[in-house]
Scaffold this active site. Structure first.
Site, short mmCIF file in Angstrom:
data_model
loop_
_atom_site.label_atom_id
_atom_site.label_comp_id
_atom_site.label_asym_id
_atom_site.label_seq_id
_atom_site.Cartn_x
_atom_site.Cartn_y
_atom_site.Cartn_z
N ARG A 32 9.97 28.57 -17.88
CA ARG A 32 10.48 27.27 -17.40
C ARG A 32 9.36 26.43 -16.82
NH1 ARG A 32 15.23 26.96 -13.08
NH2 ARG A 32 13.89 28.40 -11.96
N ARG B 94 7.61 27.01 -11.07
CA ARG B 94 8.11 27.26 -9.72
C ARG B 94 7.55 28.57 -9.18
NH1 ARG B 94 14.57 26.35 -9.57
NH2 ARG B 94 14.46 28.35 -8.53
N ARG C 155 26.77 29.47 -2.16
CA ARG C 155 26.25 30.69 -2.77
C ARG C 155 26.73 31.94 -2.06
NH1 ARG C 155 21.80 28.53 -5.61
NH2 ARG C 155 20.01 29.79 -5.85
N ARG D 71 16.24 37.76 -7.32
CA ARG D 71 17.24 36.67 -7.31
C ARG D 71 18.50 37.10 -8.04
NH1 ARG D 71 13.43 32.38 -9.81
NH2 ARG D 71 15.32 31.14 -10.16
N LYS E 209 22.22 25.74 -14.76
CA LYS E 209 22.94 24.87 -13.81
C LYS E 209 22.26 23.51 -13.71
CE LYS E 209 22.44 27.76 -10.32
NZ LYS E 209 21.73 28.87 -10.98
P1 AP5 Z 1 17.91 25.76 -15.39
O1 AP5 Z 1 18.83 24.66 -15.76
O2 AP5 Z 1 16.69 25.42 -14.61
O3 AP5 Z 1 18.72 26.96 -14.69
P2 AP5 Z 1 19.36 27.06 -13.23
O4 AP5 Z 1 20.67 27.74 -13.39
O5 AP5 Z 1 19.32 25.75 -12.54
O6 AP5 Z 1 18.33 28.10 -12.60
P3 AP5 Z 1 17.63 28.13 -11.17
O7 AP5 Z 1 16.48 29.09 -11.29
O8 AP5 Z 1 17.33 26.75 -10.68
O9 AP5 Z 1 18.73 28.77 -10.31
P4 AP5 Z 1 18.55 29.46 -8.98
O10 AP5 Z 1 19.96 29.56 -8.57
O11 AP5 Z 1 17.81 30.73 -9.00
O12 AP5 Z 1 17.57 28.48 -8.16
P5 AP5 Z 1 17.81 27.38 -7.05
O13 AP5 Z 1 16.79 26.34 -7.23
O14 AP5 Z 1 19.24 26.98 -7.02
O15 AP5 Z 1 17.48 26.49 -16.75
C1 AP5 Z 1 16.57 27.58 -16.72
C2 AP5 Z 1 15.68 27.54 -17.96
O16 AP5 Z 1 16.47 27.81 -19.12
C3 AP5 Z 1 15.00 26.18 -18.21
O17 AP5 Z 1 13.73 26.43 -18.74
C4 AP5 Z 1 15.91 25.50 -19.25
O18 AP5 Z 1 15.19 24.61 -20.10
C5 AP5 Z 1 16.39 26.72 -20.03
N1 AP5 Z 1 17.76 26.56 -20.55
C6 AP5 Z 1 18.82 26.01 -19.91
N2 AP5 Z 1 19.92 26.07 -20.67
C7 AP5 Z 1 19.55 26.70 -21.81
C8 AP5 Z 1 20.26 27.06 -23.00
N3 AP5 Z 1 21.57 26.80 -23.16
N4 AP5 Z 1 19.58 27.70 -23.97
C9 AP5 Z 1 18.26 27.98 -23.83
N5 AP5 Z 1 17.54 27.65 -22.74
C10 AP5 Z 1 18.18 27.02 -21.73
O19 AP5 Z 1 17.52 28.18 -5.73
C11 AP5 Z 1 16.21 28.65 -5.43
C12 AP5 Z 1 16.18 29.33 -4.11
O20 AP5 Z 1 16.54 28.40 -3.04
C13 AP5 Z 1 17.14 30.51 -3.91
O21 AP5 Z 1 16.60 31.71 -4.43
C14 AP5 Z 1 17.29 30.53 -2.39
O22 AP5 Z 1 16.18 31.12 -1.77
C15 AP5 Z 1 17.31 29.05 -2.04
N6 AP5 Z 1 18.67 28.50 -2.07
C16 AP5 Z 1 19.14 27.50 -2.87
N7 AP5 Z 1 20.44 27.28 -2.63
C17 AP5 Z 1 20.81 28.14 -1.67
C18 AP5 Z 1 22.06 28.40 -1.01
N8 AP5 Z 1 23.16 27.71 -1.29
N9 AP5 Z 1 22.08 29.36 -0.05
C19 AP5 Z 1 20.96 30.05 0.25
N10 AP5 Z 1 19.77 29.89 -0.34
C20 AP5 Z 1 19.69 28.92 -1.29
MG MG Z 2 18.30 24.98 -10.86
#
Ligand code: AP5
Ligand code: MG
Length: 220
Positions: free
Chosen positions: A129, A162, A90, A173, A14
């Site tokens: 990552r 992270r 979410r 997660r 994402k």
């Molecule tokens: P990356 O682009 O970083 O993936 P992502 O989908 O953004 O993954 P996240 O871990 O950020 O998602 P998340 O939903 O768990 O975390 P968030 O920060 O939103 O890519 C991942 C890796 O893969 C990278 O190394 C990249 O280089 C690689 N990659 C990407 N594309 C690729 C491809 N095509 N091929 C190969 N490699 C690839 O949330 C964190 C926490 O915050 C949550 O757990 C929760 O506690 C809280 N939170 C956030 N939003 C909310 C909400 N709306 N409600 C409640 N709690 C929330």
């Molecule tokens: Mg992300």
């Protein structure tokens, strides 16, 4: 103005795609996880409360989460060419809150892009990552490394792992995603906005597919 959501499980790409799409279409990228991490790093009361959930891979409660992002969504939508929302909503209550927030601003959601990636690949992606401490750009040690080890290509700041990118928390997660976030896809499907993409090809290929789709919808 073009406003869109990017959805998918943890590690689906994402953030990676949202950053590139924002550059390509001159949109603002607003990632709820970055908002939470910034509050945590700042030691604010909301950040301290949110971290109690985030560190264990749980979702931050809806009311707290929406209070952290609502104003930023309004500002981002009103002050730019549009926004790529990443990580919010979410849960179904968050989806309803977002519809209300956008409605109050007279703003329309144009697309919801869902990236599909299987669980084992997600684990490999997240344990390797690296995330920029300055601008939040994401890298991968093997398949998306920075040009200079440990340094962000964009802003020159240091890269870090992270705290929630360890196997136990990643598994939680993923469980939480299936239970609470997957139903949100149906919400957008029913509104005719959902488009699913295979998130497993290389980053540039996924990007091209999404760009072509958004162009068909009128993004420029
Ligand atoms: P990356 O682009 O970083 O993936 P992502 O989908 O953004 O993954 P996240 O871990 O950020 O998602 P998340 O939903 O768990 O975390 P968030 O920060 O939103 O890519 C991942 C890796 O893969 C990278 O190394 C990249 O280089 C690689 N990659 C990407 N594309 C690729 C491809 N095509 N091929 C190969 N490699 C690839 O949330 C964190 C926490 O915050 C949550 O757990 C929760 O506690 C809280 N939170 C956030 N939003 C909310 C909400 N709306 N409600 C409640 N709690 C929330
Ligand atoms: Mg992300």
């Amino acid at each position: 103005m073009f406003n869109m959501l990017i959805m998918g499980p943890p590690g689906a790409g994402k953030g990676t795609q949202a950053q590139d799409l924002a550059k390509r279409f001159s949109l603002r990228h607003l990632a709820s996880g970055d908002v939470v991490r910034s509050e945590v790093d700042g030691g604010t009361p909301k950040g301290l409360e949110a971290n109690e959930y985030m560190k264990d891979g749980k979702l931050v409660p809806d009311v707290l989460m929406t209070s952290m992002v609502a104003d930023q969504i309004k500002v981002a939508c009103e002050s730019s060419n549009g926004v790529v929302l990443d990580g919010y909503p979410r849960t179904l209550p968050q989806a309803e809150s977002l519809t209300k927030i956008l409605g109050e601003c007279g703003i329309e959601m144009r697309a919801v892009v869902n990236l599909k990636v299987p669980g084992q690949e997600i684990l490999d992606r997240l344990v390797f990552r690296l995330t920029c401490h300055g601008c939040n750009r994401v890298y991968h040690r093997n398949n998306n490394p920075p040009k200079v080890e440990g340094i962000c290509d964009d802003c020159g700041k240091g890269l870090k792992i992270r705290p929630d990118d360890n196997e136990q928390v990643i598994r939680e997660r993923l469980r939480v995603y299936e239970e609470q976030t997957a139903p949100v896809l149906k919400y957008y499907e029913e509104r005719g906005l959902l488009k699913e993409f295979d998130g497993t090809p290389p980053i540039g290929e996924v990007f091209q597919c999404v760009v072509q789709y958004l162009q068909k919808l009128g993004a420029e």
